[in-house]
Design an enzyme around this catalytic site. Structure first.
Site, short mmCIF file in Angstrom:
data_model
loop_
_atom_site.label_atom_id
_atom_site.label_comp_id
_atom_site.label_asym_id
_atom_site.label_seq_id
_atom_site.Cartn_x
_atom_site.Cartn_y
_atom_site.Cartn_z
CG ASN A 72 -1.70 1.24 1.43
OD1 ASN A 72 -1.82 2.04 0.51
ND2 ASN A 72 -2.25 1.42 2.63
CD1 TRP A 73 3.68 1.19 -2.80
CD2 TRP A 73 4.06 2.63 -4.47
NE1 TRP A 73 4.67 0.67 -3.60
CE2 TRP A 73 4.93 1.53 -4.62
CE3 TRP A 73 4.12 3.66 -5.41
CZ2 TRP A 73 5.85 1.43 -5.67
CZ3 TRP A 73 5.03 3.56 -6.46
CH2 TRP A 73 5.88 2.46 -6.58
CE LYS A 74 0.26 3.37 4.80
NZ LYS A 74 0.13 3.52 6.24
CG HIS B 149 -5.82 1.70 5.21
ND1 HIS B 149 -5.40 2.62 6.14
CD2 HIS B 149 -4.77 0.88 4.99
CE1 HIS B 149 -4.13 2.34 6.46
NE2 HIS B 149 -3.73 1.30 5.78
CD GLU C 61 -2.89 5.37 6.83
OE1 GLU C 61 -2.87 5.46 5.59
OE2 GLU C 61 -1.93 4.92 7.49
CD GLU D 263 -3.47 -2.81 7.36
OE1 GLU D 263 -2.36 -3.05 6.88
OE2 GLU D 263 -4.10 -1.76 7.13
N GLY E 183 2.39 1.94 10.76
CA GLY E 183 3.36 3.04 10.63
C GLY E 183 4.03 3.42 11.93
CB SER F 107 5.20 -1.99 12.11
OG SER F 107 4.71 -0.68 12.34
N GLY G 51 4.88 1.18 4.64
CA GLY G 51 6.19 1.82 4.44
C GLY G 51 7.21 0.95 3.72
#
Ligand code: PEP
Length: 246
Positions: A9-11, A93, A95, A163, A169, A209, A231
Site C-alpha cells: 500500500n503506497w498510500k 483502511h 486511515e 491491521e 506506521g 509495521s 512503508g
C-alpha cells in the site's frame, strides 16, 4: 491450499520516477511463489498496470467510491480502477475510517462496489490502541466483519487484512500471540458468516509495521496468509525480501 499474498500500500506516495520500484519488483518476482499486488496512488495506477503487465505483479486501488459514476468530485469508482488495470481494491483502511470518518456501512458499500466491478476487495479491519487496552479487540473485530463483509462474498472476491491501528506506521508490530489469536478468531467468524468454504479458503493478511526482519516470523503463524505492507513496500529491496519471506 491458500496461495499467499503480499500487497503493498503506497498510500499518498509516489510519482512517475517511483515506477522503477514496481519495475524492479516485477522483474525480480518472476519466480515468486505467492501473489504480489501493489496499490499505488490512483495517479500511477494506469501506468503501473501497463508496466507490470506480463509479470506476476498485479495492481490495486487504495479506495473507491460506492457508486459507479456521478457527481462525486475527487472520488474514483471501482469500474474506473478496473479500467486502469487494477485487480484489487483496498477498502476500509483505518486511515480512511479515521481521517474520512468512514463507517462500517460505507465500507460494506465499497466492498460491494469493488466486487461488482470484478475486483478482489482487501477489507481492512482492526482495533485502535484504546480498544485493545479496554479488551474489546475481538468484539470490534467481530462487528467489523459482520457489518463489512458483503453477503455471499467468496474467497476469490474478498481478502481480509487484520491491521491493528496502533501498529500501522508505528514500528510497533503486534506480538505473535496477538496476531495468532485475532487471525484464528477472524477465520472462525468468517465461517459463521460465510460457511466452511469461506472460512477455509479466505486469505487473511496481517498488516502493521511488517518489515524484512519480522516478515518470516509473522508469515509462519497459523492463519496468516501474507501481509499488507505500507512503508516497507516503497523500497524495492525491502518489499522483495518480504515477498521472499512469503
Ligand atoms: C498499512 O498502511 O496498511 C500498513 C500496514 O502500513 P505500515 O506497514 O507502514 O505499518
Amino acid at each position: 491450499m491458500r496461495r499467499r499474498l503480499v500487497a503493498g500500500n503506497w498510500k499518498m506516495n509516489g510519482t512517475a520516477g517511483d515506477l522503477q520500484v514496481a519495475a524492479r519488483v516485477a522483474d525480480s518476482s518472476a519466480d515468486a511463489r505467492c501473489s504480489v499486488v501493489i496499490c499505488p496512488p490512483a495517479s500511477l495506477l494506469d501506468r503501473m498496470s501497463a508496466q507490470v503487465s506480463g509479470s506476476p505483479v498485479e495492481t490495486g486501488g487504495q479506495d473507491c467510491h460506492a457508486a459507479r459514476s456521478g457527481a462525486h468530485t475527487g472520488d474514483i469508482s471501482a469500474p474506473m480502477l478496473a479500467d486502469a488495470g487494477a485487480s484489487f481494491c483496498i477498502v476500509g483502511h483505518s486511515e480512511r475510517r479515521l481521517a474520512h470518518g468512514e463507517s462500517n456501512d460505507q465500507v460494506l458499500a465499497k466492498a460491494q462496489a469493488t466486487i461488482s466491478a470484478g475486483l478482489t476487495a482487501i477489507l481492512c479491519i482492526g482495533e485502535t490502541g484504546d480498544e485493545r487496552r479496554s479488551d474489546t479487540t475481538l468484539a470490534v473485530t467481530r462487528a467489523q466483519l459482520a457489518e463489512c463483509i458483503p453477503p455471499g462474498a467468496t474467497h476469490r472476491e474478498l481478502v481480509i487484512a487484520y491491521e491493528p491501528v496502533w501498529a500501522i506506521g508505528s514500528g510497533q508490530t503486534a506480538t505473535d500471540a496477538q496476531i495468532a489469536e485475532v487471525h484464528r478468531f477472524i477465520r472462525q467468524v468468517c465461517g459463521e458468516i460465510g460457511g466452511p468454504d469461506l472460512a477455509g479458503n479466505i486469505r487473511l493478511l496481517y498488516g502493521g509495521s511488517v518489515n524484512p526482519a519480522n516478515a518470516s516470523r509473522i508469515f509462519a503463524l497459523e492463519d496468516v496468509d501474507g501481509g499488507l505492507i505500507g512503508g516497507a513496500s516503497l523500497k524495492a529491496d525491502d518489499f522483495l525480501e518480504i515477498i521472499g519471506a512469503a
